[in-house]
Design a protein around this motif. Structure first.
Motif, PDB file in Angstrom:
ATOM      1  N   GLU A 155       0.831  -1.209   0.000  1.00  0.00           N
ATOM      2  CA  GLU A 155       0.000   0.000   0.000  1.00  0.00           C
ATOM      3  C   GLU A 155       0.863   1.255   0.000  1.00  0.00           C
ATOM      4  O   GLU A 155       0.543   2.247  -0.659  1.00  0.00           O
ATOM      5  N   LYS A 156       1.969   1.198   0.731  1.00  0.00           N
ATOM      6  CA  LYS A 156       2.881   2.351   0.776  1.00  0.00           C
ATOM      7  C   LYS A 156       3.482   2.611  -0.608  1.00  0.00           C
ATOM      8  O   LYS A 156       3.595   3.766  -1.040  1.00  0.00           O
ATOM      9  N   LEU A 157       3.830   1.535  -1.319  1.00  0.00           N
ATOM     10  CA  LEU A 157       4.392   1.702  -2.660  1.00  0.00           C
ATOM     11  C   LEU A 157       3.374   2.338  -3.608  1.00  0.00           C
ATOM     12  O   LEU A 157       3.736   3.192  -4.431  1.00  0.00           O
ATOM     13  N   LYS A 158       2.119   1.942  -3.494  1.00  0.00           N
ATOM     14  CA  LYS A 158       1.074   2.551  -4.330  1.00  0.00           C
ATOM     15  C   LYS A 158       0.938   4.036  -4.002  1.00  0.00           C
ATOM     16  O   LYS A 158       0.797   4.871  -4.895  1.00  0.00           O
ATOM     17  N   TRP A 159       0.975   4.351  -2.717  1.00  0.00           N
ATOM     18  CA  TRP A 159       0.848   5.743  -2.278  1.00  0.00           C
ATOM     19  C   TRP A 159       2.005   6.582  -2.796  1.00  0.00           C
ATOM     20  O   TRP A 159       1.848   7.759  -3.129  1.00  0.00           O
ATOM     21  N   LEU A 160       3.177   5.960  -2.892  1.00  0.00           N
ATOM     22  CA  LEU A 160       4.377   6.673  -3.319  1.00  0.00           C
ATOM     23  C   LEU A 160       4.487   6.822  -4.831  1.00  0.00           C
ATOM     24  O   LEU A 160       5.435   7.435  -5.332  1.00  0.00           O
ATOM     25  N   ALA A 161       3.529   6.260  -5.558  1.00  0.00           N
ATOM     26  CA  ALA A 161       3.572   6.344  -7.020  1.00  0.00           C
ATOM     27  C   ALA A 161       3.456   7.785  -7.504  1.00  0.00           C
ATOM     28  O   ALA A 161       3.924   8.123  -8.591  1.00  0.00           O
ATOM     29  N   GLU A 162       2.839   8.645  -6.691  1.00  0.00           N
ATOM     30  CA  GLU A 162       2.703  10.050  -7.028  1.00  0.00           C
ATOM     31  C   GLU A 162       3.654  10.899  -6.176  1.00  0.00           C
ATOM     32  O   GLU A 162       4.107  10.469  -5.126  1.00  0.00           O
ATOM     33  N   SER A 163       3.916  12.107  -6.619  1.00  0.00           N
ATOM     34  CA  SER A 163       4.753  13.028  -5.845  1.00  0.00           C
ATOM     35  C   SER A 163       4.089  13.318  -4.502  1.00  0.00           C
ATOM     36  O   SER A 163       2.871  13.495  -4.427  1.00  0.00           O
ATOM     37  N   ARG A 164       4.892  13.355  -3.452  1.00  0.00           N
ATOM     38  CA  ARG A 164       4.358  13.548  -2.107  1.00  0.00           C
ATOM     39  C   ARG A 164       5.212  14.540  -1.321  1.00  0.00           C
ATOM     40  O   ARG A 164       6.387  14.755  -1.627  1.00  0.00           O
ATOM     41  N   SER A 165       4.595  15.110  -0.280  1.00  0.00           N
ATOM     42  CA  SER A 165       5.328  15.901   0.706  1.00  0.00           C
ATOM     43  C   SER A 165       5.369  15.111   1.998  1.00  0.00           C
ATOM     44  O   SER A 165       4.462  14.322   2.284  1.00  0.00           O
ATOM     45  N   PHE A 166       6.413  15.323   2.791  1.00  0.00           N
ATOM     46  CA  PHE A 166       6.587  14.539   4.006  1.00  0.00           C
ATOM     47  C   PHE A 166       6.715  15.460   5.222  1.00  0.00           C
ATOM     48  O   PHE A 166       7.168  16.598   5.119  1.00  0.00           O
ATOM     49  N   ILE A 167       6.275  14.930   6.343  1.00  0.00           N
ATOM     50  CA  ILE A 167       6.343  15.654   7.608  1.00  0.00           C
ATOM     51  C   ILE A 167       7.019  14.769   8.638  1.00  0.00           C
ATOM     52  O   ILE A 167       7.216  13.570   8.424  1.00  0.00           O
ATOM     53  N   TYR A 168       7.361  15.368   9.771  1.00  0.00           N
ATOM     54  CA  TYR A 168       7.963  14.600  10.868  1.00  0.00           C
ATOM     55  C   TYR A 168       7.408  15.102  12.185  1.00  0.00           C
ATOM     56  O   TYR A 168       7.400  16.313  12.441  1.00  0.00           O
ATOM     57  N   ASP A 169       6.914  14.191  12.998  1.00  0.00           N
ATOM     58  CA  ASP A 169       6.407  14.532  14.318  1.00  0.00           C
ATOM     59  C   ASP A 169       7.411  14.035  15.350  1.00  0.00           C
ATOM     60  O   ASP A 169       7.560  12.823  15.535  1.00  0.00           O
ATOM     61  N   PRO A 170       8.137  14.924  16.031  1.00  0.00           N
ATOM     62  CA  PRO A 170       9.155  14.484  17.001  1.00  0.00           C
ATOM     63  C   PRO A 170       8.582  13.662  18.143  1.00  0.00           C
ATOM     64  O   PRO A 170       9.304  12.902  18.789  1.00  0.00           O
ATOM     65  N   ASN A 171       7.267  13.789  18.394  1.00  0.00           N
ATOM     66  CA  ASN A 171       6.644  12.989  19.450  1.00  0.00           C
ATOM     67  C   ASN A 171       6.227  11.620  18.959  1.00  0.00           C
ATOM     68  O   ASN A 171       5.770  10.781  19.744  1.00  0.00           O
ATOM     69  N   GLY A 172       6.338  11.387  17.651  1.00  0.00           N
ATOM     70  CA  GLY A 172       6.038  10.071  17.118  1.00  0.00           C
ATOM     71  C   GLY A 172       4.579   9.700  17.169  1.00  0.00           C
ATOM     72  O   GLY A 172       4.221   8.523  17.101  1.00  0.00           O
ATOM     73  N   VAL A 173       3.683  10.687  17.290  1.00  0.00           N
ATOM     74  CA  VAL A 173       2.258  10.397  17.429  1.00  0.00           C
ATOM     75  C   VAL A 173       1.580  10.290  16.074  1.00  0.00           C
ATOM     76  O   VAL A 173       0.694   9.472  15.866  1.00  0.00           O
ATOM     77  N   ASN A 174       1.990  11.103  15.111  1.00  0.00           N
ATOM     78  CA  ASN A 174       1.331  11.140  13.814  1.00  0.00           C
ATOM     79  C   ASN A 174       1.667   9.883  13.015  1.00  0.00           C
ATOM     80  O   ASN A 174       2.830   9.611  12.729  1.00  0.00           O
ATOM     81  N   SER A 175       0.652   9.115  12.647  1.00  0.00           N
ATOM     82  CA  SER A 175       0.882   7.870  11.909  1.00  0.00           C
ATOM     83  C   SER A 175       0.341   7.953  10.488  1.00  0.00           C
ATOM     84  O   SER A 175       0.107   6.937   9.860  1.00  0.00           O
ATOM     85  N   SER A 176       0.123   9.156   9.957  1.00  0.00           N
ATOM     86  CA  SER A 176      -0.372   9.314   8.602  1.00  0.00           C
ATOM     87  C   SER A 176       0.706   8.890   7.606  1.00  0.00           C
ATOM     88  O   SER A 176       1.899   8.859   7.939  1.00  0.00           O
ATOM     89  N   PRO A 177       0.323   8.551   6.358  1.00  0.00           N
ATOM     90  CA  PRO A 177       1.300   8.043   5.384  1.00  0.00           C
ATOM     91  C   PRO A 177       2.466   8.982   5.120  1.00  0.00           C
ATOM     92  O   PRO A 177       3.561   8.534   4.782  1.00  0.00           O
ATOM     93  N   ASP A 178       2.243  10.288   5.252  1.00  0.00           N
ATOM     94  CA  ASP A 178       3.311  11.241   4.934  1.00  0.00           C
ATOM     95  C   ASP A 178       4.230  11.532   6.116  1.00  0.00           C
ATOM     96  O   ASP A 178       5.147  12.347   6.001  1.00  0.00           O
ATOM     97  N   ALA A 179       4.005  10.881   7.259  1.00  0.00           N
ATOM     98  CA  ALA A 179       4.808  11.135   8.460  1.00  0.00           C
ATOM     99  C   ALA A 179       5.993  10.176   8.521  1.00  0.00           C
ATOM    100  O   ALA A 179       5.824   8.956   8.425  1.00  0.00           O
ATOM    101  N   LEU A 180       7.186  10.709   8.673  1.00  0.00           N
ATOM    102  CA  LEU A 180       8.380   9.884   8.803  1.00  0.00           C
ATOM    103  C   LEU A 180       8.535   9.383  10.232  1.00  0.00           C
ATOM    104  O   LEU A 180       8.282  10.121  11.181  1.00  0.00           O
ATOM    105  N   SER A 181       8.974   8.154  10.378  1.00  0.00           N
ATOM    106  CA  SER A 181       9.262   7.603  11.701  1.00  0.00           C
ATOM    107  C   SER A 181      10.616   8.110  12.175  1.00  0.00           C
ATOM    108  O   SER A 181      11.432   8.608  11.381  1.00  0.00           O
ATOM    109  N   HIS A 182      10.878   7.947  13.483  1.00  0.00           N
ATOM    110  CA  HIS A 182      12.182   8.332  14.025  1.00  0.00           C
ATOM    111  C   HIS A 182      13.301   7.608  13.279  1.00  0.00           C
ATOM    112  O   HIS A 182      14.307   8.206  12.887  1.00  0.00           O
ATOM    113  N   ALA A 183      13.124   6.293  13.107  1.00  0.00           N
ATOM    114  CA  ALA A 183      14.171   5.474  12.493  1.00  0.00           C
ATOM    115  C   ALA A 183      14.439   5.901  11.054  1.00  0.00           C
ATOM    116  O   ALA A 183      15.596   5.982  10.613  1.00  0.00           O
ATOM    117  N   ASP A 184      13.368   6.194  10.304  1.00  0.00           N
ATOM    118  CA  ASP A 184      13.549   6.572   8.901  1.00  0.00           C
ATOM    119  C   ASP A 184      14.240   7.922   8.763  1.00  0.00           C
ATOM    120  O   ASP A 184      15.018   8.139   7.827  1.00  0.00           O
TER     121      ASP A 184
END
Length: 642
Positions: A155-184
């Motif tokens: 599903e992530k690969l399908k979502w990435l088929a189009e251009s996207r913007s990404f965000i980062y939540d330092p508290n790690g709460v946001n789990s939306s597709p455009d949110a980067l994890s700490h590890a990533d």
């Protein structure tokens, strides 16, 4: 037997002054002298970092301000960043941040590059998971988890088929597709820094000096990327690393750091312990003798200090009374009556797991109920659970202010939390007495919270029914609202507002079930929970005190109660044999639970300034006694069997 095994040698307090002078010799642009400072417990690592920053501020403050350059200070935790910020001069040339925030700031905005990184990396991960599933049994929880992972990655690969913007939540709460994890964030930064010359150029132009604290816990890929940055840009950047390999607690750090160093780097070693008495420094040295063999000196004129081991059998029913008696015994041995004062800020009791604190402090019922949800369990002690924060940070202070009739404080809490009863429409509805509804609601709330045994559910219900506070979305399903209140939910001004930051897909059944049980527990457990996470109790975790110091420390070692698997004092003290898997790891030179436990034993043993008590619950006190004496961790008269 030589006392040098038990009492550290002493040296002048100025013994390490040459280290700070050596660091300063590296601190000019183009020096090519990046460095690593190894600083054991109590050796003044933060002091050396501050000295370096003060030196740079005096030399470069004006020119950096004109050129828009900064000195980056990268830490491992928010608390560490706050501590450094408090210690240094408030100057725009310093950029203090956590490692995750630093890395995100560097990659933020490179949306197409991030998308391509995922498109390159996800297929590799997907192939590995599919291979594991094909080789597995195809049934059971592990298989189910792999299948869910395969679906999610596709599903992530399908979502990435189009251009996207990404965000980062330092508290790690946001789990939306455009949110980067700490590890990533760390992986992407490490990749970009080593493969995109422009990013490296931007970073060294912005930050001619980069200091990284707690380097032993910093992700090894990030460390490797900084080593490569220094190698390719040594004429433009000086990188200073500070840490102690023996205090590596968290996973992901570079285990080889300290055993070797990169070419061209200068290594400094701080050998003075400015914190502890000779006996405690000596114990730290003896623990390290089985690892990196680094030794510290105690300060000239420092006291001998006290170390005691209390050996107790598993299965003791009243541990609180037993541990209170241990503190009384320590008070008698040391002549320090403060051992019996549980309110002393200079006394700490270190526990292996948070749940051990929950039982001792009396919020174990709440903790056990919420821990049924893995999603909640992971965030209970990070201060990141919105519902717990609602009860601990708003409702409990409101209850205390109401019970004690502190009117000004009560109104301040209602205003700050945007109580629906203080909305303009409510106040205008009764202009002769605008606060009438608020007073009436607060009186009913006071009646409920005057009962010391009131449950979370009862408190939540009165808050909702009287509309004193806005209820977090995940708790709204537990509120039995009247039809009148339900009708008012449509009003954006006076209704019980949904959490604006809530994510619809965040409704996890395990969370709902956990809160359904937790709401039936006594509400005032929240006070003890709040005191614990805010470090206002005598209890700390073994892992959470790195960098802290206390006059007196009691360490509780209880594998049975902790129920963990990363650490084992029973194995470390020779009571239990290593598992076959751990033996294979040891033979292959890989890290085992004993290695992790040794480092934890060092960290906890070196927090005390003057007196240290190790309370060891064990299945075989005789074996532990023999092991402590044989390894020179204890003299015979320092061991007390209870």
């Amino acid at each position: 037997m030589s006392e040098e095994l038990y009492l550290a040698e002493t040296q002048s307090i100025e013994h390490d002054s040459s280290v700070d002078a050596g660091i300063q010799e590296c601190l000019y642009i183009g020096s090519g002298k990046s460095f690593i400072t190894f600083a054991g417990a109590g050796s003044g690592k933060t002091y050396s970092l501050k000295k370096a920053l003060d030196f740079l501020a005096a030399r470069y403050s004006d020119s950096f301000s004109r050129q828009g350059k900064q000195i980056a200070v990268v830490t491992f935790t928010n608390n560490a960043a706050d501590e450094i910020t408090d210690r240094i001069e408030q100057s725009p040339i310093f950029a203090v941040s956590t490692i995750h925030s630093f890395c995100w700031a560097a990659i933020s905005g490179f949306n197409e590059d991030i998308r391509k990184w995922y498109l390159d990396s996800i297929p590799i991960t997907l192939a590995n998971v599919q291979d594991e599933e094909q080789r597995g049994r195809g049934t059971g929880k592990a298989s189910e988890a792999r299948k869910r992972t395969i679906i999610r990655l596709n599903e992530k690969l399908k979502w990435l088929a189009e251009s996207r913007s990404f965000i980062y939540d330092p508290n790690g709460v946001n789990s939306s597709p455009d949110a980067l994890s700490h590890a990533d964030v760390l992986k992407i930064f490490s990749n970009f820094l080593t493969t995109k010359p422009m990013m490296a150029e931007v970073i060294v132009n912005k930050f001619p000096f980069i200091f990284i604290d707690e380097i032993q816990d910093t992700n090894k890929d990030v460390v490797s990327a900084f080593f490569e940055l220094q190698e390719t840009k040594s004429d433009k950047v000086v990188i200073g690393l500070f840490g102690d390999t023996m205090q590596r607690i968290f996973g992901g750090g570079e285990p080889e750091l300290g055993k070797t160093k990169p070419n061209g780097w200068t290594a400094f070693v701080k050998k003075m312990n400015h914190r502890s008495a000779r006996r405690i420094v000596g114990l730290g040295n003896q623990i390290r003798s089985e690892d990196d063999k680094r030794k510290q000196f105690a300060k000239d004129g420092v006291s001998e200090g006290f170390v005691r081991y209390f050996l107790l059998p598993y299965g003791i029913s009243d541990k609180e009374e037993t541990e209170a008696n241990v503190r009384k015994t320590m008070a008698a041995i040391t002549g320090d009556a403060a051992w019996s004062n549980t309110d002393s800020e200079e006394t700490a009791i270190l526990l292996l797991e948070h749940k051990m604190a929950g039982r001792r402090l009396g919020f174990d019922d709440l903790l056990n109920k919420l821990s049924k949800s893995d999603k909640i369990k992971d965030r209970i002690f990070e201060g990141q659970n919105a519902e717990l924060n609602f009860f601990s940070g708003i409702v409990f202070p409101l209850a205390e202010a109401s019970r004690e009739n502190r009117r000004a404080e009560l109104m301040a809490i209602l205003r700050e939390s945007k109580s629906p009863l203080l909305e303009a429409s409510v106040l205008d509805a009764n202009k002769s007495d605008p606060l009438e509804r608020a007073r009436a609601a607060e009186q009913l709330f006071r009646i409920v919270v005057s009962n010391d045994k009131v449950s979370f559910r009862e408190v939540l219900e009165v808050l909702a029914q009287q509309k004193l506070l806005r209820i977090p979305e995940k708790l709204q399903s537990f509120v039995a609202a009247s039809k009148e209140i339900e009708a008012e939910l449509e009003s954006p001004q006076t209704g019980i507002a949904k959490d604006a930051g809530a994510n619809p897909e965040e409704h996890d059944n395990s969370e709902i079930e956990a809160w359904a049980d937790a709401l039936e527990t006594p509400f005032f457990q929240i006070q003890n929970y709040r005191d614990y996470i805010e470090d206002n109790s005598i209890f700390r975790t073994h892992q959470g005190v790195k960098g802290n110091e206390f006059e007196r420390v009691m360490v509780i070692m209880d594998d049975d109660e902790a129920g963990g698997f990363l650490f084992s004092y029973e194995q470390y003290f020779g009571v239990k044999e290593l598992s076959k898997d751990s033996q294979k790891k040891r033979e292959a030179g890989e890290e085992t639970g004993i290695d992790r436990t040794r480092r934890l034993f060092y960290v906890t043993s070196t927090r005390a300034k003057n007196s240290l008590a190790h309370v060891i619950y064990t299945s075989d006190a005789t074996k532990v006694r023999h092991n402590l004496i044989e390894r020179k961790f204890a003299r015979d008269d320092e061991i007390i069997e209870c």
